[in-house]
Write a protein that holds these residues in place. Sequence first.
Motif, PDB file in Angstrom:
ATOM      1  N   HIS A  80      14.772  -1.092  -4.540  1.00 15.24           N
ATOM      2  CA  HIS A  80      14.684   0.363  -4.493  1.00 15.24           C
ATOM      3  C   HIS A  80      13.219   0.799  -4.460  1.00 15.24           C
ATOM      4  CE1 HIS A  80      13.671   0.003  -8.753  1.00 15.24           C
ATOM      5  NE2 HIS A  80      13.151   1.212  -8.637  1.00 15.24           N
ATOM      6  N   LEU A  81      13.030   2.040  -4.093  1.00 12.49           N
ATOM      7  CA  LEU A  81      11.740   2.709  -4.212  1.00 12.49           C
ATOM      8  C   LEU A  81      12.009   4.146  -4.614  1.00 12.49           C
ATOM      9  CD1 LEU A  81       8.589   2.636  -2.094  1.00 12.49           C
ATOM     10  CD2 LEU A  81       9.688   4.844  -2.506  1.00 12.49           C
ATOM     11  N   VAL A  82      11.222   4.655  -5.561  1.00  8.99           N
ATOM     12  CA  VAL A  82      11.279   6.054  -5.971  1.00  8.99           C
ATOM     13  C   VAL A  82       9.908   6.660  -5.749  1.00  8.99           C
ATOM     14  CG1 VAL A  82      11.541   7.644  -7.930  1.00  8.99           C
ATOM     15  CG2 VAL A  82      13.080   5.671  -7.698  1.00  8.99           C
ATOM     16  N   ALA A  95      -1.473  18.624  -1.494  1.00  7.42           N
ATOM     17  CA  ALA A  95      -0.193  17.997  -1.831  1.00  7.42           C
ATOM     18  C   ALA A  95      -0.428  16.490  -1.923  1.00  7.42           C
ATOM     19  CB  ALA A  95       0.843  18.311  -0.754  1.00  7.42           C
ATOM     20  N   ARG A  96       0.252  15.868  -2.868  1.00  7.42           N
ATOM     21  CA  ARG A  96       0.098  14.428  -3.042  1.00  7.42           C
ATOM     22  C   ARG A  96       1.448  13.826  -3.362  1.00  7.42           C
ATOM     23  NH1 ARG A  96       0.507  15.277  -7.996  1.00  7.42           N
ATOM     24  NH2 ARG A  96      -0.718  16.079  -9.609  1.00  7.42           N
ATOM     25  N   ALA A  97       1.558  12.533  -3.099  1.00  8.66           N
ATOM     26  CA  ALA A  97       2.808  11.830  -3.356  1.00  8.66           C
ATOM     27  C   ALA A  97       2.517  10.598  -4.187  1.00  8.66           C
ATOM     28  CB  ALA A  97       3.479  11.443  -2.044  1.00  8.66           C
ATOM     29  N   GLU A  98       3.429  10.335  -5.118  1.00  5.17           N
ATOM     30  CA  GLU A  98       3.286   9.178  -5.995  1.00  5.17           C
ATOM     31  C   GLU A  98       4.466   8.236  -5.796  1.00  5.17           C
ATOM     32  OE1 GLU A  98       2.928   8.036 -10.736  1.00  5.17           O
ATOM     33  OE2 GLU A  98       3.450  10.079 -10.158  1.00  5.17           O
ATOM     34  N   LEU A 133      -1.739   9.608  -1.236  1.00  5.03           N
ATOM     35  CA  LEU A 133      -0.663   8.772  -1.748  1.00  5.03           C
ATOM     36  C   LEU A 133      -1.221   7.980  -2.917  1.00  5.03           C
ATOM     37  CD1 LEU A 133       0.593   7.259   1.634  1.00  5.03           C
ATOM     38  CD2 LEU A 133       1.323   9.393   0.537  1.00  5.03           C
ATOM     39  N   GLN A 134      -0.428   7.798  -3.959  1.00  9.04           N
ATOM     40  CA  GLN A 134      -0.901   7.013  -5.089  1.00  9.04           C
ATOM     41  C   GLN A 134       0.216   6.147  -5.641  1.00  9.04           C
ATOM     42  OE1 GLN A 134      -2.202  10.320  -7.560  1.00  9.04           O
ATOM     43  NE2 GLN A 134      -0.543   9.927  -8.983  1.00  9.04           N
ATOM     44  N   VAL A 135      -0.184   5.052  -6.250  1.00  8.28           N
ATOM     45  CA  VAL A 135       0.732   4.141  -6.905  1.00  8.28           C
ATOM     46  C   VAL A 135      -0.009   3.498  -8.070  1.00  8.28           C
ATOM     47  CG1 VAL A 135       0.173   2.175  -5.399  1.00  8.28           C
ATOM     48  CG2 VAL A 135       2.376   2.234  -6.585  1.00  8.28           C
ATOM     49  N   THR A 136       0.708   3.219  -9.140  1.00  7.54           N
ATOM     50  CA  THR A 136       0.157   2.487 -10.274  1.00  7.54           C
ATOM     51  C   THR A 136       0.862   1.146 -10.330  1.00  7.54           C
ATOM     52  OG1 THR A 136      -0.226   4.542 -11.485  1.00  7.54           O
ATOM     53  CG2 THR A 136      -0.157   2.513 -12.784  1.00  7.54           C
ATOM     54  N   ALA A 137       0.081   0.079 -10.481  1.00  8.51           N
ATOM     55  CA  ALA A 137       0.651  -1.263 -10.583  1.00  8.51           C
ATOM     56  C   ALA A 137      -0.054  -2.007 -11.706  1.00  8.51           C
ATOM     57  CB  ALA A 137       0.485  -2.015  -9.271  1.00  8.51           C
ATOM     58  N   TYR A 138       0.662  -2.914 -12.324  1.00  9.81           N
ATOM     59  CA  TYR A 138       0.055  -3.730 -13.372  1.00  9.81           C
ATOM     60  C   TYR A 138      -0.996  -4.647 -12.766  1.00  9.81           C
ATOM     61  CZ  TYR A 138       3.543  -2.192 -16.707  1.00  9.81           C
ATOM     62  OH  TYR A 138       4.317  -1.418 -17.543  1.00  9.81           O
ATOM     63  N   ALA A 139      -2.141  -4.756 -13.437  1.00 10.33           N
ATOM     64  CA  ALA A 139      -3.223  -5.628 -12.969  1.00 10.33           C
ATOM     65  C   ALA A 139      -2.754  -7.069 -12.852  1.00 10.33           C
ATOM     66  CB  ALA A 139      -4.423  -5.529 -13.914  1.00 10.33           C
ATOM     67  N   ALA A 140      -1.803  -7.478 -13.665  1.00  9.93           N
ATOM     68  CA  ALA A 140      -1.291  -8.854 -13.634  1.00  9.93           C
ATOM     69  C   ALA A 140      -0.284  -9.092 -12.507  1.00  9.93           C
ATOM     70  CB  ALA A 140      -0.645  -9.202 -14.977  1.00  9.93           C
ATOM     71  N   ASN A 141       0.098  -8.046 -11.782  1.00 13.30           N
ATOM     72  CA  ASN A 141       1.071  -8.192 -10.701  1.00 13.30           C
ATOM     73  C   ASN A 141       0.329  -8.325  -9.371  1.00 13.30           C
ATOM     74  OD1 ASN A 141       3.248  -8.125  -8.963  1.00 13.30           O
ATOM     75  ND2 ASN A 141       4.233  -6.388  -9.970  1.00 13.30           N
ATOM     76  N   ALA A 142      -0.224  -9.509  -9.141  1.00 18.05           N
ATOM     77  CA  ALA A 142      -1.057  -9.760  -7.963  1.00 18.05           C
ATOM     78  C   ALA A 142      -0.297  -9.514  -6.661  1.00 18.05           C
ATOM     79  CB  ALA A 142      -1.610 -11.184  -7.999  1.00 18.05           C
ATOM     80  N   ALA A 143       0.970  -9.864  -6.616  1.00 18.92           N
ATOM     81  CA  ALA A 143       1.740  -9.675  -5.382  1.00 18.92           C
ATOM     82  C   ALA A 143       1.881  -8.189  -5.046  1.00 18.92           C
ATOM     83  CB  ALA A 143       3.109 -10.327  -5.516  1.00 18.92           C
ATOM     84  N   ALA A 144       2.157  -7.364  -6.052  1.00 21.70           N
ATOM     85  CA  ALA A 144       2.278  -5.925  -5.812  1.00 21.70           C
ATOM     86  C   ALA A 144       0.939  -5.339  -5.380  1.00 21.70           C
ATOM     87  CB  ALA A 144       2.796  -5.209  -7.056  1.00 21.70           C
ATOM     88  N   LEU A 145      -0.133  -5.733  -6.046  1.00 23.99           N
ATOM     89  CA  LEU A 145      -1.461  -5.229  -5.669  1.00 23.99           C
ATOM     90  C   LEU A 145      -1.792  -5.597  -4.227  1.00 23.99           C
ATOM     91  CD1 LEU A 145      -3.383  -6.048  -8.964  1.00 23.99           C
ATOM     92  CD2 LEU A 145      -2.662  -3.792  -8.155  1.00 23.99           C
ATOM     93  N   ALA A 146      -1.500  -6.829  -3.842  1.00 26.77           N
ATOM     94  CA  ALA A 146      -1.772  -7.266  -2.474  1.00 26.77           C
ATOM     95  C   ALA A 146      -0.936  -6.469  -1.474  1.00 26.77           C
ATOM     96  CB  ALA A 146      -1.505  -8.764  -2.328  1.00 26.77           C
ATOM     97  N   ALA A 154      -6.136   1.686  -2.224  1.00 20.30           N
ATOM     98  CA  ALA A 154      -7.358   1.092  -2.777  1.00 20.30           C
ATOM     99  C   ALA A 154      -7.559   1.632  -4.187  1.00 20.30           C
ATOM    100  CB  ALA A 154      -8.564   1.443  -1.910  1.00 20.30           C
ATOM    101  N   PRO A 155      -8.190   0.844  -5.054  1.00 17.24           N
ATOM    102  CA  PRO A 155      -8.425   1.334  -6.418  1.00 17.24           C
ATOM    103  C   PRO A 155      -9.252   2.615  -6.418  1.00 17.24           C
ATOM    104  CG  PRO A 155      -8.870  -1.018  -6.271  1.00 17.24           C
ATOM    105  CD  PRO A 155      -8.675  -0.516  -4.864  1.00 17.24           C
ATOM    106  N   LEU A 156      -8.820   3.583  -7.204  1.00 24.74           N
ATOM    107  CA  LEU A 156      -9.547   4.831  -7.385  1.00 24.74           C
ATOM    108  C   LEU A 156      -9.997   4.965  -8.830  1.00 24.74           C
ATOM    109  CD1 LEU A 156     -10.489   7.621  -6.350  1.00 24.74           C
ATOM    110  CD2 LEU A 156      -8.234   8.485  -6.985  1.00 24.74           C
ATOM    111  N   SER A 157      -9.138   4.578  -9.747  1.00 31.09           N
ATOM    112  CA  SER A 157      -9.482   4.610 -11.163  1.00 31.09           C
ATOM    113  C   SER A 157      -8.871   3.375 -11.809  1.00 31.09           C
ATOM    114  CB  SER A 157      -8.959   5.883 -11.834  1.00 31.09           C
ATOM    115  OG  SER A 157      -7.557   5.908 -11.810  1.00 31.09           O
ATOM    116  N   ILE A 158      -9.341   3.069 -12.981  1.00 29.25           N
ATOM    117  CA  ILE A 158      -8.837   1.913 -13.715  1.00 29.25           C
ATOM    118  C   ILE A 158      -8.427   2.400 -15.101  1.00 29.25           C
ATOM    119  CG2 ILE A 158      -9.427  -0.317 -14.721  1.00 29.25           C
ATOM    120  CD1 ILE A 158     -11.415  -0.679 -12.412  1.00 29.25           C
TER     121      ILE A 158
END
Length: 174
Positions: A80-82, A95-98, A133-146, A154-158
């Motif tokens: 799924h995706l939300v 306007a922005r989407a997350e 567009l924005q998304v938050t992913a866990y730093a330990a989830n290398a596959a999702a980040l890739a 691209a990273p905007l904030s940490i």
Amino acid sequence: MNPTNYGGSMNPTIRPASMDDLDGVVASTAALFAEDAGERDPLRNPNWPEQHGTQWCRELLSNPNALVLVAVAGAGVGGHLVGNLYDPSDMWTVARAELVSMYVRPELRGQGVGGQLVDSFAEWARSRGAASLQVTAYAANAAALALYQSRGFAPLSITLTADAGEPPTPTNHG
């Protein structure tokens, strides 16, 4: 949004979710929570989807500013995706989407399903005027980040976190 068919043994199809998919979306959300709580975030409540998932998904499916996509494989929901769309405001000038939540069952990973979900989200958001567009992913989830980076994120904030236990003892550097 047209359904998209994929090659591979299960031939997943990406399409907007309907109320008929409610149980599958809740189950996919539960699998995401179980994975995140088990591997990435011990503070994540793995029981949240069981307690609140059905109501949350019902509300999303009736919200015109929300997108719920499913990856259907065989007879069930394989992922799924939300996503949510936010209008400009006094704080945000555009306007922005997350991308709020995404999960693909392990047996469907590596078949392009995650990329197609993200691409469909981006198309949906842009068609509704989102400039960001924005998304938050866990730093330990290398596959999702890739995956997200391969789609232009691209990273905007940490976000930094610390255990709120005993504060560290300051060291004297001089």
